[in-house]
Design a protein around this motif. Structure first.
Motif, PDB file in Angstrom:
ATOM      1  N   VAL A  28      66.727   8.964  23.376  1.00 25.35           N
ATOM      2  CA  VAL A  28      67.770   7.979  23.635  1.00 25.35           C
ATOM      3  C   VAL A  28      68.148   7.344  22.305  1.00 25.35           C
ATOM      4  N   ALA A  29      69.427   7.398  21.976  1.00 33.87           N
ATOM      5  CA  ALA A  29      69.914   6.764  20.746  1.00 33.87           C
ATOM      6  C   ALA A  29      70.505   5.403  21.082  1.00 33.87           C
ATOM      7  N   ARG A  30      70.186   4.411  20.264  1.00 36.20           N
ATOM      8  CA  ARG A  30      70.847   3.106  20.398  1.00 36.20           C
ATOM      9  C   ARG A  30      71.635   2.853  19.125  1.00 36.20           C
ATOM     10  N   ILE A  31      72.933   2.667  19.286  1.00 34.59           N
ATOM     11  CA  ILE A  31      73.849   2.478  18.175  1.00 34.59           C
ATOM     12  C   ILE A  31      74.333   1.034  18.222  1.00 34.59           C
ATOM     13  N   ASP A  32      74.073   0.297  17.161  1.00 28.99           N
ATOM     14  CA  ASP A  32      74.362  -1.143  17.122  1.00 28.99           C
ATOM     15  C   ASP A  32      75.410  -1.469  16.068  1.00 28.99           C
ATOM     16  N   GLY A  33      76.300  -2.413  16.388  1.00 27.25           N
ATOM     17  CA  GLY A  33      77.263  -2.895  15.413  1.00 27.25           C
ATOM     18  C   GLY A  33      76.599  -3.769  14.358  1.00 27.25           C
ATOM     19  N   ARG A  34      77.045  -3.641  13.137  1.00 28.00           N
ATOM     20  CA  ARG A  34      76.489  -4.421  12.020  1.00 28.00           C
ATOM     21  C   ARG A  34      77.438  -5.573  11.686  1.00 28.00           C
ATOM     22  N   SER A  35      76.904  -6.800  11.722  1.00 23.61           N
ATOM     23  CA  SER A  35      77.670  -8.015  11.415  1.00 23.61           C
ATOM     24  C   SER A  35      78.910  -8.134  12.307  1.00 23.61           C
ATOM     25  N   PHE A  36      78.750  -7.783  13.587  1.00 21.90           N
ATOM     26  CA  PHE A  36      79.900  -7.797  14.495  1.00 21.90           C
ATOM     27  C   PHE A  36      80.298  -9.205  14.920  1.00 21.90           C
ATOM     28  N   THR A  37      79.388 -10.162  14.846  1.00 16.36           N
ATOM     29  CA  THR A  37      79.765 -11.533  15.184  1.00 16.36           C
ATOM     30  C   THR A  37      80.867 -12.021  14.243  1.00 16.36           C
ATOM     31  N   LYS A  38      80.688 -11.801  12.967  1.00 16.82           N
ATOM     32  CA  LYS A  38      81.703 -12.188  11.986  1.00 16.82           C
ATOM     33  C   LYS A  38      82.978 -11.383  12.178  1.00 16.82           C
ATOM     34  N   LEU A  39      82.823 -10.074  12.440  1.00 18.25           N
ATOM     35  CA  LEU A  39      83.992  -9.196  12.586  1.00 18.25           C
ATOM     36  C   LEU A  39      84.834  -9.571  13.796  1.00 18.25           C
ATOM     37  N   THR A  40      84.171  -9.845  14.921  1.00 18.05           N
ATOM     38  CA  THR A  40      84.895 -10.039  16.177  1.00 18.05           C
ATOM     39  C   THR A  40      85.256 -11.487  16.471  1.00 18.05           C
ATOM     40  N   LYS A  41      84.474 -12.427  15.974  1.00 17.97           N
ATOM     41  CA  LYS A  41      84.714 -13.829  16.291  1.00 17.97           C
ATOM     42  C   LYS A  41      85.449 -14.588  15.177  1.00 17.97           C
ATOM     43  N   GLU A  42      85.272 -14.131  13.931  1.00 22.12           N
ATOM     44  CA  GLU A  42      85.893 -14.840  12.816  1.00 22.12           C
ATOM     45  C   GLU A  42      87.095 -14.090  12.244  1.00 22.12           C
ATOM     46  N   LYS A  43      86.912 -12.798  12.010  1.00 16.48           N
ATOM     47  CA  LYS A  43      87.980 -12.043  11.354  1.00 16.48           C
ATOM     48  C   LYS A  43      89.085 -11.653  12.323  1.00 16.48           C
ATOM     49  N   HIS A  44      88.701 -11.112  13.490  1.00 15.39           N
ATOM     50  CA  HIS A  44      89.713 -10.640  14.444  1.00 15.39           C
ATOM     51  C   HIS A  44      89.893 -11.566  15.638  1.00 15.39           C
ATOM     52  N   LYS A  45      89.000 -12.521  15.782  1.00 20.34           N
ATOM     53  CA  LYS A  45      89.128 -13.569  16.795  1.00 20.34           C
ATOM     54  C   LYS A  45      89.372 -13.023  18.201  1.00 20.34           C
ATOM     55  N   PHE A  46      88.503 -12.095  18.625  1.00 20.52           N
ATOM     56  CA  PHE A  46      88.535 -11.653  20.015  1.00 20.52           C
ATOM     57  C   PHE A  46      88.169 -12.826  20.914  1.00 20.52           C
ATOM     58  N   GLU A  47      88.666 -12.793  22.140  1.00 16.34           N
ATOM     59  CA  GLU A  47      88.387 -13.856  23.104  1.00 16.34           C
ATOM     60  C   GLU A  47      86.879 -13.939  23.369  1.00 16.34           C
ATOM     61  N   ALA A  48      86.347 -15.145  23.375  1.00 13.10           N
ATOM     62  CA  ALA A  48      84.924 -15.359  23.650  1.00 13.10           C
ATOM     63  C   ALA A  48      84.774 -15.969  25.045  1.00 13.10           C
ATOM     64  N   PRO A  49      83.714 -15.585  25.795  1.00 12.35           N
ATOM     65  CA  PRO A  49      82.629 -14.698  25.370  1.00 12.35           C
ATOM     66  C   PRO A  49      82.923 -13.205  25.527  1.00 12.35           C
ATOM     67  N   PHE A  50      83.970 -12.838  26.289  1.00 16.66           N
ATOM     68  CA  PHE A  50      84.265 -11.422  26.503  1.00 16.66           C
ATOM     69  C   PHE A  50      85.757 -11.176  26.347  1.00 16.66           C
ATOM     70  N   ASP A  51      86.062 -10.000  25.819  1.00 14.91           N
ATOM     71  CA  ASP A  51      87.449  -9.621  25.586  1.00 14.91           C
ATOM     72  C   ASP A  51      87.647  -8.181  26.052  1.00 14.91           C
ATOM     73  N   ILE A  52      88.624  -7.964  26.917  1.00 14.28           N
ATOM     74  CA  ILE A  52      88.865  -6.619  27.448  1.00 14.28           C
ATOM     75  C   ILE A  52      89.231  -5.646  26.332  1.00 14.28           C
ATOM     76  N   LYS A  53      89.961  -6.104  25.336  1.00 16.98           N
ATOM     77  CA  LYS A  53      90.344  -5.218  24.228  1.00 16.98           C
ATOM     78  C   LYS A  53      89.111  -4.727  23.475  1.00 16.98           C
ATOM     79  N   PHE A  54      88.161  -5.636  23.237  1.00 21.41           N
ATOM     80  CA  PHE A  54      86.931  -5.224  22.556  1.00 21.41           C
ATOM     81  C   PHE A  54      86.118  -4.282  23.449  1.00 21.41           C
ATOM     82  N   ARG A  55      86.031  -4.617  24.740  1.00 24.08           N
ATOM     83  CA  ARG A  55      85.337  -3.726  25.678  1.00 24.08           C
ATOM     84  C   ARG A  55      85.907  -2.320  25.603  1.00 24.08           C
ATOM     85  N   ASP A  56      87.229  -2.215  25.596  1.00 23.81           N
ATOM     86  CA  ASP A  56      87.866  -0.901  25.577  1.00 23.81           C
ATOM     87  C   ASP A  56      87.602  -0.153  24.272  1.00 23.81           C
ATOM     88  N   LEU A  57      87.478  -0.879  23.161  1.00 28.29           N
ATOM     89  CA  LEU A  57      87.116  -0.240  21.892  1.00 28.29           C
ATOM     90  C   LEU A  57      85.724   0.371  21.979  1.00 28.29           C
TER      91      LEU A  57
END
Length: 258
Positions: A28-57
């Motif tokens: 079983v492989a687990r693939i994790d995003g690196r520094s995604f809090t900064k990427l998704t909440k600060e740089k691209h400002k996805f809706e918190a706590p969940f964003d359908i666009k991010f889910r679809d990515l």
């Protein structure tokens, strides 16, 4: 020194620490995003706590990984992580873990970055699970982690949106029971049980079959062939029902081998 001699001399430094997963061990492989809090909440400002666009990515990235040359029977994604269950018969690259980890991290990073139009980086690690029970326990673990993270995230961001600081929001929910967190949300007009299941349980991807009609020019008859297609499941079960769901996927693979 001739090239063949030089190649033999230097190649050992690349391969001497190669580790291969033994046969009949589930990977079983687990693939994790690196520094995604900064990427998704600060740089691209996805809706918190969940964003359908991010889910679809994340779903599209998981789908890509399940179609990039490995025999993967189940993909699961929650938050910024992806878990992939390989067929027990997977033997590509002689089951060398460094090959799986480097390729999966590279493929995930490339696909996600293309979709986001910005750089998103993933790492990868392989769990080696000798029994079906451990495979079931692994995915039960990630499924329940999704539920816990969802509950905490909804509480935290509800408080943040009310003007409470990050520190005080974290302190308010730290150590309180699940029932208390549900009550906190309910008092603020959020019924956690009625939120979309994908937010609380993650998203599963697995193979199904469908009939495709064709026409045989020689016999002048309509033909039907079985084709494989990925199903994306946004309404996964939980707890024992989810364990049974994973068990059924493993049973299906076993029956396909016969």
């Amino acid at each position: 020194m001739k090239f063949d001699e030089l190649d033999k001399k230097m190649r050992v430094y690349e391969t001497t620490n190669d580790y291969c997963v033994l046969p009949n061990i589930y990977m079983v492989a687990r693939i994790d995003g690196r520094s995604f809090t900064k990427l998704t909440k600060e740089k691209h400002k996805f809706e918190a706590p969940f964003d359908i666009k991010f889910r679809d990515l994340m779903v599209a990235t998981t789908e890509h990984l399940m179609n990039c040359g490995f025999n993967i029977i189940y993909g699961y994604t929650e938050s910024d992580e992806i878990s992939l269950l390989f067929s027990i018969n997977e033997s590509v690259f002689k089951r060398k873990t460094r090959k799986y980890n480097s390729i999966l991290a590279g493929e995930a990073s490339a696909k996600f970055s293309l979709l986001l139009k910005d750089i998103g980086v993933f790492d990868s690690r392989i769990s080696q699970l000798p029994t079906k029970k451990l495979v079931i326990d692994y995915f039960r673990w990630r499924n329940e982690d999704a539920y816990r993270n969802s509950l905490n995230a909804n509480c935290y961001w509800m408080l943040r949106k009310k003007g409470i600081t990050a520190k005080k929001a974290s302190e308010k929910i730290e150590g309180i029971s699940i029932a208390s967190k549900n009550e906190l949300l309910f008092q603020n007009e959020i019924n956690f049980n009625k939120l979309p299941n994908w937010q609380k349980r993650g998203v599963g991807l697995y193979w199904g079959t469908y009939d495709k009609e064709g026409f045989n020019e020689k016999t002048k008859k309509i033909t039907t062939t079985k084709r494989r297609k990925l199903k994306i499941d946004y309404d996964l079960p939980m707890k024992d029902k989810y364990s049974r769901f994973i068990e059924m996927l493993l049973e299906k693979e076993s029956s396909n081998k016969k």
